[in-house]
Design an enzyme around this catalytic site. Structure first.
Site, short mmCIF file in Angstrom:
data_model
loop_
_atom_site.label_atom_id
_atom_site.label_comp_id
_atom_site.label_asym_id
_atom_site.label_seq_id
_atom_site.Cartn_x
_atom_site.Cartn_y
_atom_site.Cartn_z
N CYS A 1 0.87 -1.17 0.00
CA CYS A 1 0.00 0.00 0.00
C CYS A 1 0.91 1.22 0.00
O CYS A 1 2.11 1.10 -0.20
CB CYS A 1 -1.01 -0.01 1.15
SG CYS A 1 -0.37 0.30 2.81
N GLY A 2 0.37 2.39 0.21
CA GLY A 2 1.18 3.60 0.16
C GLY A 2 2.30 3.60 1.18
O GLY A 2 3.47 3.74 0.84
N ARG B 1 10.37 -18.70 21.03
CA ARG B 1 9.71 -17.40 20.82
C ARG B 1 8.54 -17.53 19.85
O ARG B 1 7.47 -16.95 20.07
CB ARG B 1 10.72 -16.39 20.30
CG ARG B 1 11.78 -16.04 21.34
CD ARG B 1 12.91 -15.26 20.74
NE ARG B 1 13.98 -15.08 21.72
CZ ARG B 1 15.21 -14.75 21.40
NH1 ARG B 1 15.55 -14.55 20.14
NH2 ARG B 1 16.11 -14.59 22.34
N HIS C 1 13.64 -15.65 11.88
CA HIS C 1 13.38 -15.65 13.32
C HIS C 1 11.90 -15.74 13.68
O HIS C 1 11.56 -16.23 14.76
CB HIS C 1 13.95 -14.37 13.95
CG HIS C 1 15.43 -14.28 13.89
ND1 HIS C 1 16.13 -13.35 14.60
CD2 HIS C 1 16.35 -15.01 13.22
CE1 HIS C 1 17.42 -13.49 14.35
NE2 HIS C 1 17.58 -14.49 13.52
#
Length: 154
Positions: free
Chosen positions: A65-66, A138, A98
């Site tokens: 997008c912009g 994680r 990661h």
């Protein structure tokens, strides 16, 4: 590799360039729109990409997008989508390695075509480093957060 790509009207020109670039590199590109610079709503493009990833059309996507912000926020509302806004090659590969990022987001008003090519190449060349316990730990925590909040909104 099969890749899904989409944009809103502000990202249309860069989407077209990146789509053509990916095709020259031998990738199969599924273009989910938009197909012009006529005003469009960025959440529609983000949802189309998310649904395509979730349904198995492709494992990775590029969303434009912009600024990159709107489609990134919208795409990350979809369970299973891990969209990251990257305007440099390091973030693009690190996000996959990661965090198992599956949607690359770029802002057409932020980066140029050559940088976009570099970022896309880095994103597509990367693999999740699932053999390193710290990244797996994680990532599992991210999945647990997603599961926790998916249950409360379903």
């Amino acid at each position: 590799m099969k890749i899904v790509i989409a944009s809103d009207h502000a990202g249309f020109s860069l989407k077209e360039d990146v789509r053509a670039y990916l095709a020259t590199k031998g990738h199969e590109v599924v273009d989910l729109g938009v197909h012009s610079t006529e005003p469009s709503d960025y959440p529609d493009s983000a949802e189309a990409v998310g649904e395509a990833i979730k349904s198995g059309v492709a494992k990775r996507a590029v969303l434009i997008c912009g600024s990159g912000v709107g489609v990134c926020v919208a795409a990350n509302k979809i369970p299973g989508i891990r969209a990251g806004m990257c305007h440099d090659h390091y973030s693009a590969h690190q996000g996959v390695e990661h965090d198992d990022m599956n949607v690359l987001v770029v802002g057409a008003r932020v980066i140029g075509t050559e940088t976009a090519h570099d970022v896309v190449d880095s994103f597509l060349a990367a693999s999740f480093v699932s053999s390193e316990p710290r990244f797996v730990r994680r990532f599992n925590k991210v999945l647990a957060i997603e599961a926790k909040y998916s249950k409360t909104t379903s």
